[in-house]
Design an enzyme around this catalytic site. Structure first.
Site, short mmCIF file in Angstrom:
data_model
loop_
_atom_site.label_atom_id
_atom_site.label_comp_id
_atom_site.label_asym_id
_atom_site.label_seq_id
_atom_site.Cartn_x
_atom_site.Cartn_y
_atom_site.Cartn_z
N PHE A 110 -84.75 115.28 8.83
CA PHE A 110 -84.63 114.34 9.81
C PHE A 110 -83.48 114.84 10.92
CE2 PHE A 110 -82.88 111.18 12.51
CZ PHE A 110 -84.15 110.30 12.92
N ASP A 150 -77.47 120.76 10.91
CA ASP A 150 -77.40 119.64 11.39
C ASP A 150 -76.42 118.92 10.62
OD1 ASP A 150 -77.85 117.06 12.01
OD2 ASP A 150 -80.03 117.15 12.19
N LYS A 156 -72.82 110.84 15.25
CA LYS A 156 -72.61 109.78 14.20
C LYS A 156 -71.05 109.37 14.06
CE LYS A 156 -76.94 109.00 12.09
NZ LYS A 156 -77.92 109.81 11.85
C1 LIG Z 1 -78.97 110.30 12.72
C2 LIG Z 1 -79.21 111.59 12.50
C3 LIG Z 1 -79.80 112.38 13.95
C4 LIG Z 1 -80.18 111.61 15.14
O1 LIG Z 1 -79.06 111.01 15.86
P1 LIG Z 1 -79.38 109.99 17.01
O2 LIG Z 1 -77.81 109.80 17.31
O3 LIG Z 1 -79.68 108.92 16.40
O4 LIG Z 1 -80.04 110.61 17.92
C5 LIG Z 1 -80.04 113.74 13.40
N1 LIG Z 1 -79.95 114.51 12.53
C6 LIG Z 1 -79.50 113.74 11.49
C7 LIG Z 1 -79.22 114.59 10.14
C8 LIG Z 1 -79.03 112.51 11.68
O5 LIG Z 1 -78.77 111.83 10.31
#
Ligand SMILES: *Cc1c(COP(=O)(O)O)cnc(C)c1O
Length: 395
Positions: free
Chosen positions: A134, A221, A250
């Site tokens: 994701f 990521d 986050k």
């Molecule tokens: C939540 C998340 C995203 C997206 O972040 P947003 O602030 O919602 O755009 C991307 N990569 C990972 C691994 C995530 O957990």
């Protein structure tokens, strides 16, 4: 479950919301509009990682808000320069671009990888991504995401992503042999939305080697795993892994929106003036909040405490769920834990809410726990005491 008036029809119904509204938070706890108290084991999806109303963050927001909220990147920003220094130091990286979310941080990384490719004369640079990954909801990041449900209806997808199974280095080597246009790999050290599934340390080291051999950028990521969540500032540090690019968001602002794309080595030299931008990115308010977050997490002993808290929670859950037939696996690291059941368990979210506990279920069958990094031992025991019976009764 509580009865609440229906959600305002003026909101696009992109979320099916639980029937609860919170009005106040303190530390690991939230209070709803009826004054009922909930233990927050989700932190707004790994965002309020220092708990609600953390004094240092609150002070930083209040002071900055009273002084100056926004000026734009047309000018120097003191709080952004200070955060750049402290975050790159905490991350062992060299440079950073600030934006406002995880998806934007990954967009920056994807653009950086493409520009790096073009500089090498590759006209259609590719990026290796993984099944169940994701990376966000913008067009490029949903294209990089390994979940058809998130992509369906939004075709044509952004091209240039090549997908492999996680932890299958032979599959990535095969891509390398067949596809000379690949320039980078984008991978979550632990897949969050994908069900708290970790890339194995051996796989990550093998990826690093392959990236070195091929001149690819290793891009992590760490939107969810970063900012102390796994007991290291970034999960990469726990793996002794030198990434070329790390994205995060986050937990970085403890609730104030901010994202970052960090780079080192040649990757830190890719972007120049005009290559990327963001009106809000790295504004004084967000950077003041994030500055307090980075300082708190980097303080001596903080990450050791996260590791100890994670071990305590892991132990409390594995003791409580021992000989529980329908529990398949307890996985994760630090305070990022997943309890995979042998069947789907989305229903548990509502049952936990009724029991005064906030949790989430991902990948259908995995209870996801992302409690505050500041959670006390007593709160860890309370979390387990509320959650274990719900899981045991859900056979
Ligand atoms: C939540 C998340 C995203 C997206 O972040 P947003 O602030 O919602 O755009 C991307 N990569 C990972 C691994 C995530 O957990």
């Amino acid at each position: 479950m509580r009865r609440e008036p229906p959600v305002s029809t003026t909101l696009m119904p992109t979320y099916s919301r639980l029937p609860v509204t919170f009005s106040r938070g303190e530390g690991s706890w939230l209070w709803d509009t009826d004054g009922r108290r909930y233990l927050d084991a989700l932190c707004g999806i790994s965002v309020t990682t220092l708990g609600h109303g953390h004094p240092a963050v609150t002070r930083a927001i209040q002071e900055q808000a009273a002084r100056l909220v926004h000026t734009s990147n047309l000018y120097r920003i003191e709080a952004q320069e200070a955060l750049g220094d402290s975050l790159t130091a905490a991350a062992d990286m060299q440079r950073v671009f600030f934006c406002n979310s995880g998806a934007e941080a990954n967009e920056a990384a994807i653009k950086l990888a493409r520009l790096h490719g073009h500089r090498k004369g590759i006209e259609r640079p590719g990026i290796v991504v993984f099944e169940n990954a994701f990376h966000g909801r913008t067009l490029a990041t949903l294209s990089a995401t390994g979940n058809r449900k998130i992509q369906a209806g939004f075709e044509p997808l952004v091209s240039g992503f090549v997908r492999a199974p996680l932890n299958d280095i032979a599959a990535v080597e095969q891509i390398a042999q067949r596809n000379p246009d690949v320039v980078a790999v984008l991978v979550e050290p632990i897949q969050g939305e994908g069900g708290i599934r970790a890339a194995s340390p051996a796989f990550m080291q093998a990826l690093r080697q392959l990236c070195d051999q091929r001149g690819w950028l290793l891009m992590l990521d760490e939107v969810q795993t970063g900012n102390g969540r796994t007991g290291h500032y970034f999960a990469a540090q726990g793996l002794n892994l030198e990434a070329d690019v790390i994205t995060t968001a986050k937990g970085l602002g403890n609730g104030v929106p901010i994202g970052a794309c960090l780079a080192r080595g040649p990757a830190a030299e890719v972007f120049g003036a005009g290559h990327h931008g963001s009106t809000y990115g790295g504004n004084p308010l967000a950077c003041a909040a994030a500055g307090a977050v980075v300082e708190t997490i980097s303080a001596p002993g903080f990450l050791d405490r996260v590791q100890a808290a994670g071990e305590r929670l892991h132990r409390a859950l594995s003791d409580g769920l021992r000989d529980c037939e329908h529990v398949a696996e307890l996985r994760g690291s630090g305070l990022m834990l997943g309890i995979a059941l042998k069947h789907d368990c989305g229903e548990l979210v509502g049952r936990a809410l009724d029991a005064g506990l906030l949790i989430n279920v991902t990948a259908g069958n995995t209870i996801r726990l992302l409690p505050p990094l500041t959670i006390s031992d007593a709160e860890i025991e309370e979390l387990a005491a509320r959650l274990v019976p719900l899981i045991r009764d859900f056979g």
